[in-house]
Design a protein around this motif. Structure first.
Motif, PDB file in Angstrom:
ATOM      1  N   ALA A  10       9.242   4.523 -45.268  1.00  0.00           N
ATOM      2  CA  ALA A  10      10.343   4.628 -44.321  1.00  0.00           C
ATOM      3  C   ALA A  10      10.503   6.109 -43.992  1.00  0.00           C
ATOM      4  CB  ALA A  10      11.618   4.060 -44.921  1.00  0.00           C
ATOM      5  N   ASN A  11      10.684   6.386 -42.726  1.00  0.00           N
ATOM      6  CA  ASN A  11      10.847   7.768 -42.273  1.00  0.00           C
ATOM      7  C   ASN A  11      12.182   7.909 -41.564  1.00  0.00           C
ATOM      8  OD1 ASN A  11       8.217   8.558 -43.096  1.00  0.00           O
ATOM      9  ND2 ASN A  11       7.400   7.537 -41.297  1.00  0.00           N
ATOM     10  N   LEU A  12      12.743   9.098 -41.675  1.00  0.00           N
ATOM     11  CA  LEU A  12      14.037   9.378 -41.076  1.00  0.00           C
ATOM     12  C   LEU A  12      14.056  10.827 -40.607  1.00  0.00           C
ATOM     13  CD1 LEU A  12      17.185   8.955 -40.698  1.00  0.00           C
ATOM     14  CD2 LEU A  12      17.382   9.676 -43.084  1.00  0.00           C
ATOM     15  N   VAL A  13      14.521  11.031 -39.392  1.00  0.00           N
ATOM     16  CA  VAL A  13      14.820  12.372 -38.896  1.00  0.00           C
ATOM     17  C   VAL A  13      16.285  12.347 -38.496  1.00  0.00           C
ATOM     18  CG1 VAL A  13      14.333  14.134 -37.156  1.00  0.00           C
ATOM     19  CG2 VAL A  13      12.462  12.731 -38.060  1.00  0.00           C
ATOM     20  N   LEU A  14      17.095  13.180 -39.129  1.00  0.00           N
ATOM     21  CA  LEU A  14      18.522  13.259 -38.856  1.00  0.00           C
ATOM     22  C   LEU A  14      18.768  14.560 -38.102  1.00  0.00           C
ATOM     23  CD1 LEU A  14      21.270  11.898 -39.338  1.00  0.00           C
ATOM     24  CD2 LEU A  14      21.417  13.156 -41.487  1.00  0.00           C
ATOM     25  N   ILE A  15      19.247  14.441 -36.873  1.00  0.00           N
ATOM     26  CA  ILE A  15      19.428  15.608 -36.007  1.00  0.00           C
ATOM     27  C   ILE A  15      20.917  15.853 -35.788  1.00  0.00           C
ATOM     28  CG2 ILE A  15      18.930  16.634 -33.761  1.00  0.00           C
ATOM     29  CD1 ILE A  15      16.437  14.846 -33.646  1.00  0.00           C
ATOM     30  N   GLY A  16      21.349  17.078 -36.093  1.00  0.00           N
ATOM     31  CA  GLY A  16      22.740  17.464 -35.916  1.00  0.00           C
ATOM     32  C   GLY A  16      23.043  17.830 -34.480  1.00  0.00           C
ATOM     33  N   PRO A  17      24.312  17.979 -34.135  1.00  0.00           N
ATOM     34  CA  PRO A  17      24.721  18.306 -32.757  1.00  0.00           C
ATOM     35  C   PRO A  17      24.091  19.587 -32.213  1.00  0.00           C
ATOM     36  CG  PRO A  17      26.623  17.710 -34.079  1.00  0.00           C
ATOM     37  CD  PRO A  17      25.464  17.815 -35.017  1.00  0.00           C
ATOM     38  N   SER A  18      23.812  20.557 -33.085  1.00  0.00           N
ATOM     39  CA  SER A  18      23.221  21.814 -32.610  1.00  0.00           C
ATOM     40  C   SER A  18      21.696  21.744 -32.540  1.00  0.00           C
ATOM     41  CB  SER A  18      23.623  22.963 -33.535  1.00  0.00           C
ATOM     42  OG  SER A  18      22.974  22.820 -34.787  1.00  0.00           O
ATOM     43  N   GLY A  19      21.125  20.617 -32.963  1.00  0.00           N
ATOM     44  CA  GLY A  19      19.673  20.459 -32.906  1.00  0.00           C
ATOM     45  C   GLY A  19      18.970  20.658 -34.242  1.00  0.00           C
ATOM     46  N   VAL A  20      19.691  21.007 -35.306  1.00  0.00           N
ATOM     47  CA  VAL A  20      19.066  21.165 -36.609  1.00  0.00           C
ATOM     48  C   VAL A  20      18.535  19.800 -37.058  1.00  0.00           C
ATOM     49  CG1 VAL A  20      21.187  20.825 -37.963  1.00  0.00           C
ATOM     50  CG2 VAL A  20      19.303  22.136 -38.921  1.00  0.00           C
ATOM     51  N   GLU A  21      17.316  19.801 -37.602  1.00  0.00           N
ATOM     52  CA  GLU A  21      16.676  18.553 -38.012  1.00  0.00           C
ATOM     53  C   GLU A  21      16.452  18.521 -39.513  1.00  0.00           C
ATOM     54  OE1 GLU A  21      13.052  17.615 -35.972  1.00  0.00           O
ATOM     55  OE2 GLU A  21      13.900  18.041 -34.006  1.00  0.00           O
ATOM     56  N   TYR A  22      16.749  17.376 -40.097  1.00  0.00           N
ATOM     57  CA  TYR A  22      16.431  17.105 -41.494  1.00  0.00           C
ATOM     58  C   TYR A  22      15.463  15.932 -41.491  1.00  0.00           C
ATOM     59  CZ  TYR A  22      20.553  19.924 -42.396  1.00  0.00           C
ATOM     60  OH  TYR A  22      21.465  20.939 -42.426  1.00  0.00           O
ATOM     61  N   THR A  23      14.292  16.125 -42.075  1.00  0.00           N
ATOM     62  CA  THR A  23      13.257  15.105 -42.082  1.00  0.00           C
ATOM     63  C   THR A  23      13.097  14.548 -43.485  1.00  0.00           C
ATOM     64  OG1 THR A  23      12.106  16.296 -40.324  1.00  0.00           O
ATOM     65  CG2 THR A  23      10.843  14.638 -41.521  1.00  0.00           C
ATOM     66  N   TYR A  24      13.047  13.245 -43.589  1.00  0.00           N
ATOM     67  CA  TYR A  24      12.928  12.575 -44.878  1.00  0.00           C
ATOM     68  C   TYR A  24      11.789  11.558 -44.823  1.00  0.00           C
ATOM     69  CZ  TYR A  24      17.686  14.352 -45.294  1.00  0.00           C
ATOM     70  OH  TYR A  24      18.780  15.167 -45.315  1.00  0.00           O
ATOM     71  N   ALA A  25      11.068  11.453 -45.905  1.00  0.00           N
ATOM     72  CA  ALA A  25      10.015  10.450 -46.042  1.00  0.00           C
ATOM     73  C   ALA A  25      10.265   9.689 -47.334  1.00  0.00           C
ATOM     74  CB  ALA A  25       8.646  11.116 -46.078  1.00  0.00           C
ATOM     75  N   LEU A  26      10.309   8.386 -47.254  1.00  0.00           N
ATOM     76  CA  LEU A  26      10.565   7.556 -48.422  1.00  0.00           C
ATOM     77  C   LEU A  26       9.365   6.656 -48.679  1.00  0.00           C
ATOM     78  CD1 LEU A  26      13.356   7.630 -46.544  1.00  0.00           C
ATOM     79  CD2 LEU A  26      14.200   6.417 -48.519  1.00  0.00           C
ATOM     80  N   ARG A  27       9.030   6.504 -49.919  1.00  0.00           N
ATOM     81  CA  ARG A  27       8.010   5.540 -50.310  1.00  0.00           C
ATOM     82  C   ARG A  27       8.746   4.376 -50.951  1.00  0.00           C
ATOM     83  NH1 ARG A  27       2.655   6.730 -53.710  1.00  0.00           N
ATOM     84  NH2 ARG A  27       1.508   5.152 -52.598  1.00  0.00           N
ATOM     85  N   LEU A  28       8.512   3.185 -50.439  1.00  0.00           N
ATOM     86  CA  LEU A  28       9.201   2.002 -50.936  1.00  0.00           C
ATOM     87  C   LEU A  28       8.318   1.344 -51.988  1.00  0.00           C
ATOM     88  CD1 LEU A  28      10.443   0.670 -47.490  1.00  0.00           C
ATOM     89  CD2 LEU A  28      11.602   2.218 -49.063  1.00  0.00           C
ATOM     90  N   ASN A  29       8.803   1.304 -53.198  1.00  0.00           N
ATOM     91  CA  ASN A  29       8.014   0.785 -54.316  1.00  0.00           C
ATOM     92  C   ASN A  29       8.357  -0.662 -54.627  1.00  0.00           C
ATOM     93  OD1 ASN A  29       6.591   3.193 -54.771  1.00  0.00           O
ATOM     94  ND2 ASN A  29       8.327   4.034 -55.873  1.00  0.00           N
ATOM     95  N   PHE A  30       8.495  -1.461 -53.611  1.00  0.00           N
ATOM     96  CA  PHE A  30       8.715  -2.894 -53.785  1.00  0.00           C
ATOM     97  C   PHE A  30       8.107  -3.606 -52.578  1.00  0.00           C
ATOM     98  CE2 PHE A  30      12.374  -1.011 -51.741  1.00  0.00           C
ATOM     99  CZ  PHE A  30      12.637  -1.869 -50.666  1.00  0.00           C
TER     100      PHE A  30
END
Length: 178
Positions: free
Chosen positions: A79-99
Motif C-alpha cells: 500500500a502506498n500513500l502520499v500525503l500532501i499539505g496545503p503548502s505542497g509539502v509531501e510525506y510519502t509512505y510505503a507499507l508492506r502488508l504481511n497478510f
C-alpha cells in the motif's frame, strides 16, 4: 538472562520495541533532512534503524490531500500513500502488508493508513484521492459494501472519517495518482 548467564537490561529494549511497533510506516527522506541512525548489537543479533523528525505544517485547518494506492498479487501486497499539505509539502509512505488480501483490501489499507496519519497530525480537513472506484463509491454511499470484508473496511474508514471536520473522497485515474 542471556545464554552466557549475564543479566541484560530489559527496559531500554522494551521501550525501543514499543517505539518501533508504533511506527508502522516507512517514509522517503526529504532533501537536506537530518537522519538519525540507531544501532543495537548483541552477540546473537544486531539491528539498525534510520529515523527522522517529522515537522507537520502549523495550519491544519486547510485541506490536506492523501493519494492512495494498494495492490495485491502472488508476490505479496503493498500500500502506498502520499500525503500532501496545503503548502505542497509531501510525506510519502510505503507499507508492506504481511497478510493475505485482495486488491480492494490493499486499497482500503492505504486509505486507512492515510486517515490514521492525518488524525495523528491533527489535520482537520482531508480531500482524499484514490484510484479505486469501489473504495470511493462505498465511502460516498453510491455503492453498497456487500461482502463481510468490505463491510468491515468501510466501517473502519467511516470511524476514522468521523474524526475530521471535513472529508471528501474522489476516484481518480491511476495515471493521475502521485
Amino acid at each position: 538472562m542471556s545464554t552466557d548467564g549475564r543479566k541484560r537490561p530489559k527496559k531500554p529494549f522494551r521501550d525501543m520495541k514499543k517505539l518501533i511497533i508504533g511506527l508502522p510506516l516507512l517514509t522517503t527522506p526529504q532533501p537536506k533532512e537530518t537522519l538519525y541512525v540507531y544501532r543495537a548489537a548483541a552477540k546473537e543479533v544486531g539491528s539498525t534503524m534510520l529515523a527522522s523528525e517529522v515537522a507537520p505544517e502549523k495550519d491544519n485547518t486547510k485541506a490536506w490531500t492523501p493519494y492512495t494506492d494498494g495492490a495485491s498479487n502472488l508476490k505479496g501486497s503493498r500500500a502506498n500513500l502520499v500525503l500532501i499539505g496545503p503548502s505542497g509539502v509531501e510525506y510519502t509512505y510505503a507499507l508492506r502488508l504481511n497478510f493475505v488480501n485482495t486488491n480492494n483490501e490493499a486499497k482500503y489499507e492505504a486509505l486507512l493508513a492515510g486517515l490514521r496519519i492525518a488524525k495523528r497530525m491533527k489535520v482537520q480537513s482531508l480531500e482524499a484521492k484514490v484510484d479505486s472506484k469501489l473504495v470511493a463509491s462505498q465511502i460516498n454511499e453510491s455503492y453498497v459494501a456487500s461482502n463481510n470484508s468490505m463491510v468491515r473496511y468501510l466501517a473502519k474508514a467511516n470511524e476514522h472519517i468521523a474524526c475530521f471536520k471535513s472529508f471528501s473522497i474522489k476516484n481518480i485515474l491511476r495515471n493521475q495518482n502521485c
